[in-house]
Design a protein around this motif. Sequence first.
Motif: not given
Length: 660
Positions: A159-172, A214-224
Amino acid sequence: MDRWLSLLPSTAGDLPWALRRAYDHPTPYDGDCYELAVNIAAQLPVDELRSYQAVLTAVLAEISDDPDMPGAVRRGLTERYGRVLARVTGGLPPHLLSDRDSFGPAARVRLGDRAGEPATIAALEFASTLTKPVPTQRWLRQAAAVTVPEVVTDVLAVFAFTAETVHDDHDQMLRGLCWMASLDASDDTTELLAEVAEVAGEPGGRGAFPRAFRTAAAVVEILADRPGSGPPRALAWLSVAVRSKPLRLRVRAALDRAGAARGWAPGEAEELTVERHGLDEHGRSETVEIVGDKARALAPGASVREVTKTLAAERVRLEGLLAHDRTWAWETWQDRYLRHPVTGTIARRLLWQSSADGHEWVTGRPGDGLPGGPGFVVRLWHPVEADVAEVTRWRDQLGRQPFKQAFREVYRLTPAEEQAGTYSNRFAGHILRYRQAYALMRVRGWSAPFLGLWDGGDHSEATKELAAGTWQATFHHTRADEYCSTDQVRFARREGRRWAPAPLAEVPPRVLSEAMRDVDLFVGVTSIAADDTWSDRGEHPFGAYWSRAGFGALTAGAEVRRDALSRVLPRLAVADRCELTDRFLRVRGTRATYKIHLGSANILIEPADTYLCIVPTTRKTRVTLPFDDDERLSVILSKALLLAADDKITDPDILRQLPH
């Protein structure tokens, strides 16, 4: 559903009947119409299911692509249909890492044979069960039991190095995988999570909505709450890189939380977490060095990507400090700015002010006339707090800077604004090319709902926080066909968790000037007045505005452009053919004398002031300018050089407009 109904086998049975019943259901969006078919399919032997594989696959695709079905219902159904199909195909169920986007197939390729292993399937299915940004302790305990570390990191890396589009289910699913990865406290995992957050926060749809919120918000909480110096450094980068307002607010709150846990004062996190990349205080290592505004490799194969990214983020952060009247103790400033290997390459080319008492300030460059020592405090110089003579002196002395400082446009409170009280109409009534203006707002850190043909889409308020989030500017604009019309600019100060409207007279001069500078940029760059081809449209409702704004009084930005031209013109070979007036650059050619407006770059031919249309090319002038973020200045110079030699013009479109 006609696509998959035609694939039904002709034999009788309960499953075909249930699928036809689903097709005929008048309101399928609650998902109930699909329940009976999947229940029957789950009870059939594998041999009997094989003849239904194509139609079940089509049903799964239909459900996955249904935009009207609630997300929770859709995910439940796709999981059940996917498990049924997995009994037939074996291996990874088709609803996991599906081909609904580019990420799913790429992740399957990365996993290879591991994709069909029970442990992999269990880990991916469990990751999809997380429905909230922050999991419960029970969920984390269960995650520890099913996590396959190499599978989790491999999928996140794809995801970090190749993803261009992300389906809603994959986001979860990715959200769950990020929390599973967080069970590992290593620096490598922190770096991977930071990469995931950056990609997830990038715009993925209309406007600046994140690719995977969803993914971005989760990582922000993790990094905090993650230990070490890497997490706050990643959050600091995200705070300037993220364009989505909701996500940016999450990042800011997380950064404050991370800073408070480490005993940092508000605003310190950004400057304390700037990566050094192994460089010395001169911005150099054995493999990489920073020269001017760029990083370059000193050894074959050396990568400058990370250094370049940090350098760009620091340039944005330091420019943002111009809106904040912040001070540093001398020793702190030396350590965090002058001696920092990345920040120092920028800071040493800027103007600063120092004071022994916090009242009397002396302006200078580090190492060149700036007094200091223990007990002194330092702040970044802004021309809005200087008189004309001082600004002129620094413009004469300084060369190119990392960003406009000496040549920065200044916007002071006007009597009309002071009388108006809480709003400014300084930039009201302009007609902008909306999509271009909207994109520029995003680039400059403003958040705004997109205008359009929907309820509430006729009016928008672009907002930007300044001075470390203590002030907010709001720029009102309304829809005008495919354009937008500008309106008031207002300000508010932060009071706890709310914004309180503030009179313009109470807005700090730096905050007022920086906000107005952005709005002037929106108008100056995207106004139809700067469209050279507008006169070809004939009668148009906005024609009067184009004529008025295209040749009218200069804004503060155009005044700075005029000052820059006064310094550049004497060095040109055509200097004796050019003259600066209050609003125009007059150019004497062989065929005629021309007036180039310093705001719009539009051209009039004397003596009748006939409009001359010259569409600028993408080729830039080779004249060295004091700054490079004003494309209009380059256009004006290019037009001046062309018109000074108008006897050599061969373009037939231009020639037919010139006098013989």
